[in-house]
Design a protein around this motif. Sequence first.
Motif, PDB file in Angstrom:
ATOM      1  N   LEU A 192       0.919  -0.973   0.039  1.00  0.00           N
ATOM      2  CA  LEU A 192       0.075   0.003  -0.047  1.00  0.00           C
ATOM      3  C   LEU A 192       0.994   1.440   0.005  1.00  0.00           C
ATOM      4  O   LEU A 192       0.472   2.252  -0.486  1.00  0.00           O
ATOM      5  N   LEU A 193       2.030   1.211   0.722  1.00  0.00           N
ATOM      6  CA  LEU A 193       2.841   2.251   0.574  1.00  0.00           C
ATOM      7  C   LEU A 193       3.256   2.408  -0.947  1.00  0.00           C
ATOM      8  O   LEU A 193       3.352   3.601  -1.433  1.00  0.00           O
ATOM      9  N   SER A 194       3.651   1.374  -1.849  1.00  0.00           N
ATOM     10  CA  SER A 194       3.967   1.768  -3.159  1.00  0.00           C
ATOM     11  C   SER A 194       2.825   2.269  -3.888  1.00  0.00           C
ATOM     12  O   SER A 194       3.137   3.112  -4.622  1.00  0.00           O
ATOM     13  N   VAL A 195       1.390   1.659  -3.559  1.00  0.00           N
ATOM     14  CA  VAL A 195       0.488   2.266  -4.273  1.00  0.00           C
ATOM     15  C   VAL A 195       0.168   3.813  -4.015  1.00  0.00           C
ATOM     16  O   VAL A 195      -0.138   4.581  -4.886  1.00  0.00           O
ATOM     17  N   LEU A 196       0.601   4.016  -2.730  1.00  0.00           N
ATOM     18  CA  LEU A 196       0.284   5.558  -2.468  1.00  0.00           C
ATOM     19  C   LEU A 196       1.602   6.314  -3.137  1.00  0.00           C
ATOM     20  O   LEU A 196       1.056   7.338  -3.674  1.00  0.00           O
ATOM     21  N   ARG A 197       2.873   5.874  -3.502  1.00  0.00           N
ATOM     22  CA  ARG A 197       3.777   6.617  -4.237  1.00  0.00           C
ATOM     23  C   ARG A 197       3.439   6.578  -5.416  1.00  0.00           C
ATOM     24  O   ARG A 197       3.455   7.518  -6.027  1.00  0.00           O
ATOM     25  N   ILE A 198       2.929   5.692  -6.028  1.00  0.00           N
ATOM     26  CA  ILE A 198       2.593   5.638  -7.406  1.00  0.00           C
ATOM     27  C   ILE A 198       1.324   6.643  -7.936  1.00  0.00           C
ATOM     28  O   ILE A 198       1.491   7.433  -8.626  1.00  0.00           O
ATOM     29  N   MET A 199       0.386   6.393  -6.921  1.00  0.00           N
ATOM     30  CA  MET A 199      -0.890   7.460  -7.197  1.00  0.00           C
ATOM     31  C   MET A 199      -0.448   8.676  -7.189  1.00  0.00           C
ATOM     32  O   MET A 199      -0.867   9.735  -7.621  1.00  0.00           O
ATOM     33  N   THR A 200       0.496   8.984  -5.988  1.00  0.00           N
ATOM     34  CA  THR A 200       0.810  10.462  -5.628  1.00  0.00           C
ATOM     35  C   THR A 200       1.602  11.022  -7.050  1.00  0.00           C
ATOM     36  O   THR A 200       1.464  12.151  -7.489  1.00  0.00           O
ATOM     37  N   GLY A 201       2.401  10.121  -7.451  1.00  0.00           N
ATOM     38  CA  GLY A 201       3.493  10.370  -8.303  1.00  0.00           C
ATOM     39  C   GLY A 201       2.437  10.668  -9.798  1.00  0.00           C
ATOM     40  O   GLY A 201       2.768  11.732 -10.533  1.00  0.00           O
ATOM     41  N   LEU A 202       1.576   9.890  -9.884  1.00  0.00           N
ATOM     42  CA  LEU A 202       0.640  10.025 -11.180  1.00  0.00           C
ATOM     43  C   LEU A 202      -0.003  11.405 -10.995  1.00  0.00           C
ATOM     44  O   LEU A 202      -0.170  11.930 -12.145  1.00  0.00           O
ATOM     45  N   LEU A 203      -0.397  11.320  -9.974  1.00  0.00           N
ATOM     46  CA  LEU A 203      -1.529  13.019  -9.855  1.00  0.00           C
ATOM     47  C   LEU A 203      -0.579  13.952  -9.979  1.00  0.00           C
ATOM     48  O   LEU A 203      -1.036  14.955 -10.684  1.00  0.00           O
ATOM     49  N   LEU A 204       0.592  14.120  -9.485  1.00  0.00           N
ATOM     50  CA  LEU A 204       1.615  15.137  -9.758  1.00  0.00           C
ATOM     51  C   LEU A 204       2.058  15.149 -11.253  1.00  0.00           C
ATOM     52  O   LEU A 204       1.928  16.440 -11.462  1.00  0.00           O
ATOM     53  N   PHE A 205       2.334  14.217 -11.844  1.00  0.00           N
ATOM     54  CA  PHE A 205       2.652  14.289 -13.102  1.00  0.00           C
ATOM     55  C   PHE A 205       1.809  14.606 -13.967  1.00  0.00           C
ATOM     56  O   PHE A 205       1.993  15.411 -15.024  1.00  0.00           O
ATOM     57  N   GLN A 206       0.360  14.461 -13.812  1.00  0.00           N
ATOM     58  CA  GLN A 206      -0.433  14.878 -14.685  1.00  0.00           C
ATOM     59  C   GLN A 206      -0.701  16.436 -14.598  1.00  0.00           C
ATOM     60  O   GLN A 206      -0.947  17.206 -15.365  1.00  0.00           O
ATOM     61  N   PHE A 207      -0.115  17.304 -13.403  1.00  0.00           N
ATOM     62  CA  PHE A 207      -0.360  18.600 -13.576  1.00  0.00           C
ATOM     63  C   PHE A 207       1.000  18.968 -14.271  1.00  0.00           C
ATOM     64  O   PHE A 207       0.931  20.003 -15.021  1.00  0.00           O
ATOM     65  N   GLY A 208       2.220  18.441 -14.168  1.00  0.00           N
ATOM     66  CA  GLY A 208       3.220  18.686 -15.004  1.00  0.00           C
ATOM     67  C   GLY A 208       3.147  18.734 -16.377  1.00  0.00           C
ATOM     68  O   GLY A 208       3.329  19.495 -17.293  1.00  0.00           O
ATOM     69  N   VAL A 209       2.385  17.749 -16.838  1.00  0.00           N
ATOM     70  CA  VAL A 209       2.025  17.530 -18.136  1.00  0.00           C
ATOM     71  C   VAL A 209       0.817  18.510 -18.786  1.00  0.00           C
ATOM     72  O   VAL A 209       1.093  18.905 -19.866  1.00  0.00           O
ATOM     73  N   GLY A 262       7.769  21.707 -14.665  1.00  0.00           N
ATOM     74  CA  GLY A 262       8.924  21.132 -14.806  1.00  0.00           C
ATOM     75  C   GLY A 262       9.253  20.072 -13.679  1.00  0.00           C
ATOM     76  O   GLY A 262       9.593  18.986 -13.804  1.00  0.00           O
ATOM     77  N   ILE A 263       9.082  20.751 -12.405  1.00  0.00           N
ATOM     78  CA  ILE A 263       9.458  19.986 -11.287  1.00  0.00           C
ATOM     79  C   ILE A 263       8.427  18.850 -11.268  1.00  0.00           C
ATOM     80  O   ILE A 263       8.833  17.616 -10.805  1.00  0.00           O
ATOM     81  N   GLU A 264       7.118  19.060 -11.221  1.00  0.00           N
ATOM     82  CA  GLU A 264       6.141  18.085 -11.119  1.00  0.00           C
ATOM     83  C   GLU A 264       6.231  16.892 -12.220  1.00  0.00           C
ATOM     84  O   GLU A 264       5.956  15.798 -11.949  1.00  0.00           O
ATOM     85  N   LEU A 265       6.681  17.174 -13.490  1.00  0.00           N
ATOM     86  CA  LEU A 265       6.895  16.421 -14.614  1.00  0.00           C
ATOM     87  C   LEU A 265       7.734  15.401 -14.249  1.00  0.00           C
ATOM     88  O   LEU A 265       7.675  14.340 -14.221  1.00  0.00           O
ATOM     89  N   VAL A 266       9.158  15.880 -14.036  1.00  0.00           N
ATOM     90  CA  VAL A 266      10.216  15.230 -13.822  1.00  0.00           C
ATOM     91  C   VAL A 266      10.187  14.296 -12.166  1.00  0.00           C
ATOM     92  O   VAL A 266      10.213  13.117 -12.454  1.00  0.00           O
ATOM     93  N   LEU A 267       9.834  15.067 -11.137  1.00  0.00           N
ATOM     94  CA  LEU A 267      10.077  14.366  -9.893  1.00  0.00           C
ATOM     95  C   LEU A 267       8.694  13.405  -9.658  1.00  0.00           C
ATOM     96  O   LEU A 267       8.791  12.316  -9.098  1.00  0.00           O
ATOM     97  N   GLY A 268       7.309  13.821 -10.551  1.00  0.00           N
ATOM     98  CA  GLY A 268       6.490  12.853 -10.444  1.00  0.00           C
ATOM     99  C   GLY A 268       6.805  11.618 -11.109  1.00  0.00           C
ATOM    100  O   GLY A 268       6.496  10.426 -10.750  1.00  0.00           O
ATOM    101  N   ALA A 269       7.570  11.791 -12.199  1.00  0.00           N
ATOM    102  CA  ALA A 269       7.924  10.668 -12.963  1.00  0.00           C
ATOM    103  C   ALA A 269       8.866   9.575 -12.085  1.00  0.00           C
ATOM    104  O   ALA A 269       8.588   8.439 -12.003  1.00  0.00           O
ATOM    105  N   LEU A 270       9.532  10.424 -11.567  1.00  0.00           N
ATOM    106  CA  LEU A 270      10.679   9.390 -10.598  1.00  0.00           C
ATOM    107  C   LEU A 270       9.705   8.794  -9.574  1.00  0.00           C
ATOM    108  O   LEU A 270      10.047   7.815  -9.092  1.00  0.00           O
ATOM    109  N   LEU A 271       8.913   9.596  -8.787  1.00  0.00           N
ATOM    110  CA  LEU A 271       7.844   9.087  -7.748  1.00  0.00           C
ATOM    111  C   LEU A 271       7.306   7.612  -8.530  1.00  0.00           C
ATOM    112  O   LEU A 271       6.994   6.696  -7.974  1.00  0.00           O
ATOM    113  N   ILE A 272       6.789   7.936  -9.569  1.00  0.00           N
ATOM    114  CA  ILE A 272       6.117   6.690  -9.916  1.00  0.00           C
ATOM    115  C   ILE A 272       6.764   5.530 -10.476  1.00  0.00           C
ATOM    116  O   ILE A 272       6.242   4.522  -9.924  1.00  0.00           O
TER     117      ILE A 272
END
Length: 134
Positions: A13-30, A54-64
Motif C-alpha cells: 500500500l505504501l507503493s500504491v500511495l507513492r505511485i498514485m501520488t506520482g501520477l497525480l503530480l505528473f498530470q499537473f506537470g504534463v 517541470g518539477i512536477e513532470l520530472v519528480l512525479g515521473a521519478l515517484l511513479i
Amino acid sequence: MDFGFLAPYRPQLLSVLRIMTGLLLFQFGVAKILKFPAVPMFANPPTLSLVAGGIELVLGALLIVGLFTRLSAFLLAGEMALAYFIGHMFKTGSAVFHPLLNGGTLAAMFCFACLYLASAGPGPWSVDASRGKA
C-alpha cells in the motif's frame, strides 16, 4: 474498529500511495508543460508555473517508478508547501489560511503525502527497492 487485516499489505500500500501520488503530480506537470489536456488555467502560464510544471513532470515521473524516491518526495513536499503559501494563501488579495476557502486543499494534501513518502520510503514495488536503496 480494527483494520488489522490490512497490516500485511502495508508495504504494498505504501507503493500504491507513492505511485498514485506520482501520477497525480505528473498530470499537473504534463498539463503545464505539454499543454495536454488543454486546461484553460494553464493556457499561458507564467514562468513560476512553468518551473513548477517541470518539477512536477520530472519528480512525479521519478515517484511513479520509485527512483530517488525520498529526495524526490522531499523536494515535491517543499514545492507543494510553496504552492500553498505563494499560489493559494494570498489568492483573494488578503491572507486566507483556510484551504477550503483559498483552493489550496490539493497543495496541502500533496505536501503532507510527499513528506510522508520522504520519511517512509518507496515501498517494495520500486526501482529503489530493486537496487537495494530503499
